[in-house]
Design a protein around this motif. Structure first.
Motif, short mmCIF file in Angstrom:
data_model
loop_
_atom_site.label_atom_id
_atom_site.label_comp_id
_atom_site.label_asym_id
_atom_site.label_seq_id
_atom_site.Cartn_x
_atom_site.Cartn_y
_atom_site.Cartn_z
N ILE A 37 0.81 -1.19 0.11
CA ILE A 37 0.05 -0.01 0.02
C ILE A 37 0.84 1.05 -0.03
N GLY A 38 0.43 2.38 -0.86
CA GLY A 38 1.01 3.57 -0.79
C GLY A 38 0.72 4.78 -0.08
N GLU A 39 1.04 4.26 1.19
CA GLU A 39 0.76 5.46 2.15
C GLU A 39 2.22 5.57 3.28
N PRO A 40 2.02 6.82 3.55
CA PRO A 40 3.53 7.09 4.70
C PRO A 40 2.95 6.28 5.90
N PRO A 317 15.18 4.99 -6.93
CA PRO A 317 14.34 6.18 -7.33
C PRO A 317 14.83 7.31 -6.72
N GLY A 318 14.21 8.37 -7.69
CA GLY A 318 14.75 9.67 -7.15
C GLY A 318 13.39 10.55 -6.31
N GLY A 319 12.31 9.79 -6.34
CA GLY A 319 11.15 10.54 -5.54
C GLY A 319 10.26 9.35 -5.07
N ALA A 320 9.14 10.09 -4.54
CA ALA A 320 8.00 9.01 -3.82
C ALA A 320 8.63 7.91 -2.99
N PHE A 321 7.90 6.86 -2.62
CA PHE A 321 8.43 5.90 -1.79
C PHE A 321 8.26 4.65 -2.44
N TYR A 322 8.52 4.46 -3.61
CA TYR A 322 8.32 3.11 -4.41
C TYR A 322 9.70 2.61 -4.69
N ALA A 323 9.91 1.19 -4.90
CA ALA A 323 11.42 0.85 -5.55
C ALA A 323 10.56 -0.02 -6.46
N PHE A 324 11.17 0.05 -7.50
CA PHE A 324 10.44 -0.55 -9.00
C PHE A 324 11.33 -1.61 -9.44
N ARG A 364 6.59 -3.57 -7.81
CA ARG A 364 6.58 -2.40 -7.07
C ARG A 364 6.61 -2.74 -5.29
N PHE A 365 7.69 -2.33 -4.64
CA PHE A 365 7.67 -2.33 -3.36
C PHE A 365 7.74 -0.84 -2.76
N SER A 366 6.66 -0.65 -1.64
CA SER A 366 6.55 0.65 -0.99
C SER A 366 7.51 0.37 0.14
N TYR A 367 8.47 1.38 0.12
CA TYR A 367 9.21 1.17 1.39
C TYR A 367 9.02 2.23 2.65
N ALA A 368 7.65 2.59 2.55
CA ALA A 368 7.02 3.37 3.70
C ALA A 368 6.84 2.38 4.69
#
Ligand code: PLP
Length: 391
Positions: A37-40, A317-324, A364-368
């Motif tokens: 899930i993509g949330e802090p 990655p340069g931004g957000a919190f996802y490793a692709f 896609r992994f969210s690293y949050a």
């Protein structure tokens, strides 16, 4: 009873399906690390929570203006003018319940069957879902790893045609974490300046970047502000995903249209949360810096860990919190691998192909998530990799 025909064209967000599967495994006693899930994972800063509590006590519990609390609209105008280096006023702002409704409302206000919309691919799946729902046609703009997931300008130029009504940009980008370099953004602006198109620039991750310069916004280039909708909000910058508050910045004629759609759907955004929104924008910003520094630490450690997994390759990655991560080297399909990592390793993640055909072969992994959990996830994946490395 038959559903309306348009419902056959509307999509969903796969992340929520994986979350349900992961929770079902947890209910069976399995340990799952949630990287889907993509949330802090940070709490909303205390001064924002306090402002909401105060607002409730003060009676901000009734309907408010459809397009938003005037004080919040003014605060957003100041913030956007400062951060993007352009002049916008409260009349350009529409406050809505989350950033997502700006997508919904602006597309609904503008798109018709026959229109073409250039959308990044891979992409935040709601873009294409909405375009199709409205009977318009998405035209994929491939974002390739070899370009840091930025735009191929020649392909972009070639995909512009007489039917192109809208171009969707998203930098920093979900799902790749890519940031469109300033020079590319300038070139995109040059290609669009004289055309009768509108740009929808999704900038919800604009404050979560790891470079020395903030990501470029297309509105910074001459002639673009008048033909651009900026989508932004509070969810990611201030860890306020559950508050449901976002906004759009757009020409006044479009603000009026969004207002009509708002009055037909939500009436207004919750009044007390908007008071907290003012506190978020005008209060101390140190929580944002602290969150981004921590995300950078996790990004560095997690991507380094993923790069040690046989068959994985993960650009920083340069931004957000996802490793692709490119997983083609595993010899498995990314859909099978994502399933396998959840069912066998308890690592919930998303198949890149669920973000579009150009995401196939990636995960896609969210690293949050906490550093400890991220390192544990890497260990679990490495253990499973022994299986495919042998095959
Ligand atoms: N745009 C992008 C690219 C996103 O990743 C998200 C959420 O994941 C949103 C928009 C939606 O934001 P909100 O939760 O504020 O509606």
């Amino acid at each position: 009873m038959k559903l309306a025909e348009g419902m056959q064209r509307i999509g969903v967000e796969h992340a929520f399906d994986v979350l349900v599967r992961a929770r079902a495994l947890e209910a069976q006693g399995r340990s799952v690390i949630h990287l889907e899930i993509g949330e802090p994972d940070f709490p909303t800063p205390q001064h924002i929570v306090d402002a909401a509590k105060r607002a409730l006590d003060e009676g901000w519990t009734h309907y408010g203006p459809t397009l938003g609390d005037p004080q919040l609209r003014a605060a957003i105008a100041v913030e956007v003018s400062r951060t993007r280096g352009v002049e916008v006023g409260p009349q350009h702002i529409a406050v809505v319940p989350g950033a997502k409704p700006i997508l919904f409302f602006s597309m609904m206000a503008l798109l018709e069957p026959g229109d073409e919309v250039i959308v990044p691919n891979p992409e935040f799946p709601i873009y294409e879902s909405m375009v199709r729902y409205l009977g318009a046609t998405p035209v994929a703009m491939p974002l390739e790893e070899s370009r840091g997931f930025s735009v191929d300008l020649d392909r972009f130029r070639a995909s512009l045609g007489g039917r192109t009504k809208m171009v969707v940009l998203n930098s920093p980008h979900n799902p790749t974490g890519g940031v469109i370099p300033r020079a590319d953004m300038e070139a995109i602006a040059a290609l669009l300046r004289e055309r009768d198109v509108i740009v929808l620039t999704d900038e919800v991750y604009c404050n979560i970047h790891y470079g020395t310069e903030p990501p470029a916004s297309i509105v910074q280039f001459p002639g673009m502000l008048e033909k651009t909708i900026i989508l932004d909000g509070f969810s990611k910058t201030y860890a306020m995903t559950g508050w449901r508050m976002g906004y759009g910045v757009m020409p006044e004629w479009l603000v009026t249209a969004v207002g009509k759609l708002m009055v037909n759907s939500n009436s207004c955004t919750a009044s007390f949360t908007q008071r907290a929104g003012i506190a978020a924008l005008e209060g101390p910003q140190d929580s944002v810096g602290i969150m981004v520094a921590e995300l950078r630490r996790r990004r560095d450690a997690f991507c380094a860990g993923l790069n040690q997994v046989p068959g994985f390759r993960c650009a920083l990655p340069g931004g957000a919190f996802y490793a692709f991560a490119n997983v083609t080297g595993t010899g498995m399909k990314s859909s099978e691998l994502a399933d396998f990592l959840l069912s066998e390793g308890g690592v919930a993640c998303l198949d890149g192909a669920t973000f579009g055909q150009y995401g196939d072969g990636y995960i896609r992994f969210s690293y949050a998530n906490s550093l400890a959990n991220l390192l544990e996830a890497v260990e679990r994946i490495k253990k499973l990799a022994a299986g495919w490395a042998r095959a």
